[in-house]
Structure formats: structure tokens, C-alpha cells
Design a protein around this motif. Structure first.
Motif, PDB file in Angstrom:
ATOM      1  N   GLY A 175       0.808  -1.249  -0.077  1.00  0.00           N
ATOM      2  CA  GLY A 175       0.063   0.005   0.096  1.00  0.00           C
ATOM      3  C   GLY A 175       0.767   1.187   0.070  1.00  0.00           C
ATOM      4  N   LYS A 176       0.352   2.307  -0.237  1.00  0.00           N
ATOM      5  CA  LYS A 176       1.014   3.545  -0.379  1.00  0.00           C
ATOM      6  C   LYS A 176       0.982   4.142   0.982  1.00  0.00           C
ATOM      7  CE  LYS A 176      -0.791   4.584  -5.163  1.00  0.00           C
ATOM      8  NZ  LYS A 176      -1.168   5.563  -5.718  1.00  0.00           N
ATOM      9  N   ASP A 177       1.802   5.128   1.371  1.00  0.00           N
ATOM     10  CA  ASP A 177       1.955   5.593   2.405  1.00  0.00           C
ATOM     11  C   ASP A 177       0.544   6.253   3.149  1.00  0.00           C
ATOM     12  OD1 ASP A 177       4.602   5.204   2.552  1.00  0.00           O
ATOM     13  OD2 ASP A 177       5.189   7.427   1.553  1.00  0.00           O
ATOM     14  N   ASP A 178       0.433   6.048   4.340  1.00  0.00           N
ATOM     15  CA  ASP A 178      -0.844   6.380   5.155  1.00  0.00           C
ATOM     16  C   ASP A 178      -1.933   5.724   4.431  1.00  0.00           C
ATOM     17  OD1 ASP A 178       0.655   8.195   6.392  1.00  0.00           O
ATOM     18  OD2 ASP A 178       0.420   9.958   5.031  1.00  0.00           O
ATOM     19  N   ASP A 179      -1.713   4.666   3.794  1.00  0.00           N
ATOM     20  CA  ASP A 179      -2.922   3.764   3.655  1.00  0.00           C
ATOM     21  C   ASP A 179      -3.278   2.635   4.545  1.00  0.00           C
ATOM     22  OD1 ASP A 179      -4.808   3.086   1.109  1.00  0.00           O
ATOM     23  OD2 ASP A 179      -3.685   1.099   1.613  1.00  0.00           O
ATOM     24  N   ALA A 180      -4.251   1.939   4.397  1.00  0.00           N
ATOM     25  CA  ALA A 180      -4.510   0.736   5.406  1.00  0.00           C
ATOM     26  C   ALA A 180      -3.503  -0.372   5.019  1.00  0.00           C
ATOM     27  CB  ALA A 180      -5.987   0.076   4.923  1.00  0.00           C
ATOM     28  N   TYR A 181      -2.815  -0.359   3.986  1.00  0.00           N
ATOM     29  CA  TYR A 181      -1.908  -1.552   3.844  1.00  0.00           C
ATOM     30  C   TYR A 181      -0.545  -1.077   3.704  1.00  0.00           C
ATOM     31  CZ  TYR A 181      -6.369  -3.599   2.507  1.00  0.00           C
ATOM     32  OH  TYR A 181      -7.769  -4.150   2.506  1.00  0.00           O
ATOM     33  N   ASP A 182      -0.209   0.151   4.186  1.00  0.00           N
ATOM     34  CA  ASP A 182       1.088   0.751   4.217  1.00  0.00           C
ATOM     35  C   ASP A 182       2.273  -0.057   4.949  1.00  0.00           C
ATOM     36  OD1 ASP A 182       0.383   1.472   6.332  1.00  0.00           O
ATOM     37  OD2 ASP A 182       0.907   3.843   6.162  1.00  0.00           O
ATOM     38  N   GLN A 183       1.660  -0.969   5.906  1.00  0.00           N
ATOM     39  CA  GLN A 183       2.502  -1.843   6.589  1.00  0.00           C
ATOM     40  C   GLN A 183       2.789  -3.214   6.298  1.00  0.00           C
ATOM     41  OE1 GLN A 183       4.568  -0.179   8.892  1.00  0.00           O
ATOM     42  NE2 GLN A 183       3.692   1.668   8.356  1.00  0.00           N
ATOM     43  N   GLN A 184       2.158  -3.643   4.940  1.00  0.00           N
ATOM     44  CA  GLN A 184       2.130  -5.133   4.523  1.00  0.00           C
ATOM     45  C   GLN A 184       2.830  -5.097   3.355  1.00  0.00           C
ATOM     46  OE1 GLN A 184      -1.337  -3.514   5.712  1.00  0.00           O
ATOM     47  NE2 GLN A 184      -0.293  -4.429   7.596  1.00  0.00           N
ATOM     48  N   ARG A 185       3.578  -6.391   3.468  1.00  0.00           N
ATOM     49  CA  ARG A 185       4.358  -6.851   2.272  1.00  0.00           C
ATOM     50  C   ARG A 185       4.035  -8.198   1.954  1.00  0.00           C
ATOM     51  NH1 ARG A 185       6.969  -3.585   5.770  1.00  0.00           N
ATOM     52  NH2 ARG A 185       8.311  -2.161   5.074  1.00  0.00           N
ATOM     53  N   ASN A 186       4.255  -8.659   0.602  1.00  0.00           N
ATOM     54  CA  ASN A 186       3.983  -9.947   0.246  1.00  0.00           C
ATOM     55  C   ASN A 186       5.203 -10.843   0.475  1.00  0.00           C
ATOM     56  OD1 ASN A 186       1.742  -9.491  -1.716  1.00  0.00           O
ATOM     57  ND2 ASN A 186       2.895  -8.312  -2.948  1.00  0.00           N
ATOM     58  N   ARG A 187       4.844 -12.143   0.901  1.00  0.00           N
ATOM     59  CA  ARG A 187       5.629 -13.185   1.320  1.00  0.00           C
ATOM     60  C   ARG A 187       5.057 -14.451   0.241  1.00  0.00           C
ATOM     61  NH1 ARG A 187       5.736 -14.896   7.300  1.00  0.00           N
ATOM     62  NH2 ARG A 187       7.053 -13.302   7.615  1.00  0.00           N
ATOM     63  N   VAL A 188       6.244 -14.805  -0.410  1.00  0.00           N
ATOM     64  CA  VAL A 188       5.621 -15.960  -1.363  1.00  0.00           C
ATOM     65  C   VAL A 188       6.585 -17.059  -1.425  1.00  0.00           C
ATOM     66  CG1 VAL A 188       5.050 -16.506  -3.680  1.00  0.00           C
ATOM     67  CG2 VAL A 188       4.782 -14.045  -2.863  1.00  0.00           C
ATOM     68  N   PHE A 189       6.074 -18.266  -1.104  1.00  0.00           N
ATOM     69  CA  PHE A 189       6.704 -19.716  -1.174  1.00  0.00           C
ATOM     70  C   PHE A 189       6.203 -20.369  -2.666  1.00  0.00           C
ATOM     71  CE2 PHE A 189       6.742 -19.064   3.409  1.00  0.00           C
ATOM     72  CZ  PHE A 189       8.120 -19.324   3.571  1.00  0.00           C
ATOM     73  N   SER A 190       7.012 -20.697  -3.479  1.00  0.00           N
ATOM     74  CA  SER A 190       6.595 -21.425  -4.587  1.00  0.00           C
ATOM     75  C   SER A 190       7.586 -22.494  -4.974  1.00  0.00           C
ATOM     76  CB  SER A 190       6.649 -20.464  -5.736  1.00  0.00           C
ATOM     77  OG  SER A 190       8.021 -19.950  -6.091  1.00  0.00           O
ATOM     78  N   LEU A 191       6.723 -23.364  -5.701  1.00  0.00           N
ATOM     79  CA  LEU A 191       7.268 -24.724  -6.149  1.00  0.00           C
ATOM     80  C   LEU A 191       7.164 -24.622  -7.801  1.00  0.00           C
ATOM     81  CD1 LEU A 191       8.690 -27.406  -5.874  1.00  0.00           C
ATOM     82  CD2 LEU A 191       6.348 -28.600  -5.641  1.00  0.00           C
ATOM     83  N   GLN A 192       8.405 -24.726  -8.571  1.00  0.00           N
ATOM     84  CA  GLN A 192       8.272 -24.288  -9.877  1.00  0.00           C
ATOM     85  C   GLN A 192       9.064 -25.341 -10.819  1.00  0.00           C
ATOM     86  OE1 GLN A 192       9.837 -20.448 -10.935  1.00  0.00           O
ATOM     87  NE2 GLN A 192       8.651 -19.295  -9.190  1.00  0.00           N
ATOM     88  N   LEU A 193       8.358 -26.006 -11.858  1.00  0.00           N
ATOM     89  CA  LEU A 193       9.093 -26.812 -12.726  1.00  0.00           C
ATOM     90  C   LEU A 193       9.318 -26.118 -14.022  1.00  0.00           C
ATOM     91  CD1 LEU A 193       6.268 -29.684 -12.559  1.00  0.00           C
ATOM     92  CD2 LEU A 193       8.728 -29.478 -11.431  1.00  0.00           C
ATOM     93  N   GLY A 194      10.446 -26.555 -14.587  1.00  0.00           N
ATOM     94  CA  GLY A 194      10.828 -25.813 -15.962  1.00  0.00           C
ATOM     95  C   GLY A 194      11.524 -26.638 -16.963  1.00  0.00           C
ATOM     96  N   TYR A 195      11.752 -26.183 -18.145  1.00  0.00           N
ATOM     97  CA  TYR A 195      12.427 -26.690 -19.087  1.00  0.00           C
ATOM     98  C   TYR A 195      13.063 -25.777 -19.985  1.00  0.00           C
ATOM     99  CZ  TYR A 195      13.849 -29.783 -22.802  1.00  0.00           C
ATOM    100  OH  TYR A 195      14.521 -30.531 -23.777  1.00  0.00           O
ATOM    101  N   MET A 196      14.611 -26.134 -20.011  1.00  0.00           N
ATOM    102  CA  MET A 196      15.559 -25.136 -20.424  1.00  0.00           C
ATOM    103  C   MET A 196      16.051 -25.787 -21.862  1.00  0.00           C
ATOM    104  SD  MET A 196      15.482 -22.657 -18.476  1.00  0.00           S
ATOM    105  CE  MET A 196      17.068 -21.501 -18.924  1.00  0.00           C
ATOM    106  N   PHE A 197      16.011 -24.875 -22.947  1.00  0.00           N
ATOM    107  CA  PHE A 197      16.731 -25.351 -24.430  1.00  0.00           C
ATOM    108  C   PHE A 197      18.087 -24.787 -24.610  1.00  0.00           C
ATOM    109  CE2 PHE A 197      11.821 -24.641 -24.307  1.00  0.00           C
ATOM    110  CZ  PHE A 197      11.497 -25.624 -25.025  1.00  0.00           C
ATOM    111  N   GLY A 198      18.655 -25.557 -25.218  1.00  0.00           N
ATOM    112  CA  GLY A 198      19.854 -25.169 -25.702  1.00  0.00           C
ATOM    113  C   GLY A 198      21.000 -25.614 -24.772  1.00  0.00           C
ATOM    114  N   GLY A 199      22.443 -24.859 -24.792  1.00  0.00           N
ATOM    115  CA  GLY A 199      23.181 -25.172 -23.900  1.00  0.00           C
ATOM    116  C   GLY A 199      24.526 -25.572 -24.598  1.00  0.00           C
ATOM    117  N   LYS A 200      25.548 -26.052 -24.012  1.00  0.00           N
ATOM    118  CA  LYS A 200      26.581 -26.773 -24.511  1.00  0.00           C
ATOM    119  C   LYS A 200      26.327 -28.032 -25.146  1.00  0.00           C
ATOM    120  CE  LYS A 200      29.818 -24.432 -21.118  1.00  0.00           C
ATOM    121  NZ  LYS A 200      31.079 -24.933 -20.239  1.00  0.00           N
TER     122      LYS A 200
END
Length: 200
Positions: A175-200
Motif C-alpha cells: 500500500g501507499k503511505d498512510d494507506d490501510a496496507y502501508d505496513q504489509q508486504r508480500n511473502r511467497v513460497f513457490s514450487l516451480q517446474l521448468g524446461y531449458m533449451f540449448g546449452g553446450k
């Protein structure tokens, strides 16, 4: 904010120059976020699930060290429980650009650690009640830009398949200053799968 974006751009450019004699890989990734708000004056707030996915590039600096920028769509937010919220569902959707330094145990594959800064742009917000009914509220009270950090541990196979567990947190408030959410921050845990192309 412009200086931050310029600095991140310079990191990507330096990675491209350093890449002249090492490997370059591009890929896709998708996964699930487990996310909530942290900070003061929160009351009873629980985690919620969201989608995360997008594109990744990996610029090798040496056999074990590389820089990995990503462009992701990330669903964040929290489940607001009890008075005065009465089980509301809060969603904030971002376009994010993390730029991470990655250390891999063996020549770009195997177990890895990575960490770095992240910048996000708030695409939209949504608040709904326990029955899924949307509730109107002022979107202008939220910060459009989010500065954050990322840390992850994972495994990259020689075939290009990878999996990682990641944590990212916001540095500035949602939130912006002096707003109801001005003391809150995002906290995120994630599990990700991926596929990379190319390389050596």
C-alpha cells in the motif's frame, strides 16, 4: 525507480557480454505460489494458492556460475479471516522480473542455489468474499511497483528439466503511505517446474 530498472538492465547486458565464451539457455517454467501478507496490523491472515509461470534465460559466466533473468506472471495475495474481514480472498497479480545469480555444482546441471533482486509491476487487484462474490474497492491505494528479493534451491537435469523451491519477499509495502496496507508486504513460497533449451 528508473535507476533501479536501469541497473537491472545493465546486469542483463553484462550477462550477455560475459556469455560470449560460455553457454546460453532459454526456457519456460510454471508452478504454484503459496502466498500471504507479512507486517503489522494484519489480524488473522492465512496463506492462499496462486499460479506463477513465464520465460527464463540463463547466461553462463563459468561452468558453475551463471545469471538467470526471468519474466513471470505471478498471482499473490492472502486469505483474510475473521472480523473485520469475514473470510475475504485478496488477490494481487504481478508481472515480475527477477535477476538471479545461480551457482550449480557441476557444469550447468545438478543441484543449484540462486538468489537476486526482483522488480514487479502490479497488473490488477481483486477482493472477493467467502462465496466468491467480487467486492469493489480502491485500486489506487496500492503501489504499482514492488521491489523484492528471491532465493531458491533446486535441481537441473542434463536433459533440461528442472525443479526448484523458491522464496520471494517484498521490500516495499503493497500500500501507499498512510494507506490501510502501508505496513504489509508480500511473502511467497513457490514450487516451480521448468524446461531449458540449448546449452553446450
Amino acid at each position: 525507480m528508473k535507476k533501479v530498472i536501469l541497473s537491472l538492465g545493465l546486469l542483463v547486458g553484462m550477462a550477455g557480454v560475459a556469455n560470449a565464451q560460455t553457454s546460453t539457455k532459454f526456457g519456460v517454467k510454471a508452478g504454484a505460489n503459496y502466498t500471504k501478507f507479512s507486517g503489522d496490523n494484519l489480524g488473522d491472515i492465512g496463506y492462499k494458492f496462486g499460479f506463477v509461470g513465464g520465460l527464463a534465460a540463463n547466461f553462463g559466466l563459468s561452468e558453475s556460475l551463471s545469471i538467470q533473468p526471468e519474466l513471470l506472471y505471478s498471482m499473490k495475495g492472502a486469505e483474510l479471516k475473521g472480523a473485520p474481514f469475514d473470510d475475504y480472498n485478496f488477490k494481487l497479480n504481478y508481472i515480475e522480473l527477477p535477476i538471479m545469480f545461480r551457482y550449480t555444482l557441476s557444469d550447468g546441471k545438478g543441484p543449484f542455489l540462486q538468489a537476486g533482486p526482483q522488480i514487479g509491476y502490479l497488473v490488477n487487484t481483486k477482493l472477493s468474499d467467502g462465496d466468491g462474490n467480487e467486492i469493489k474497492f480502491d485500486n489506487d491505494s496500492f503501489q504499482k511497483m514492488e521491489l523484492g528479493y528471491v532465493a531458491a534451491i533446486g535441481y537441473q537435469s542434463a536433459m533440461g528439466l528442472g525443479i526448484e523451491a523458491r522464496f520471494n519477499g517484498g521490500i516495499n509495502s503493497i500500500g501507499k503511505d498512510d494507506d490501510a496496507y502501508d505496513q504489509q508486504r508480500n511473502r511467497v513460497f513457490s514450487l516451480q517446474l521448468g524446461y531449458m533449451f540449448g546449452g553446450k
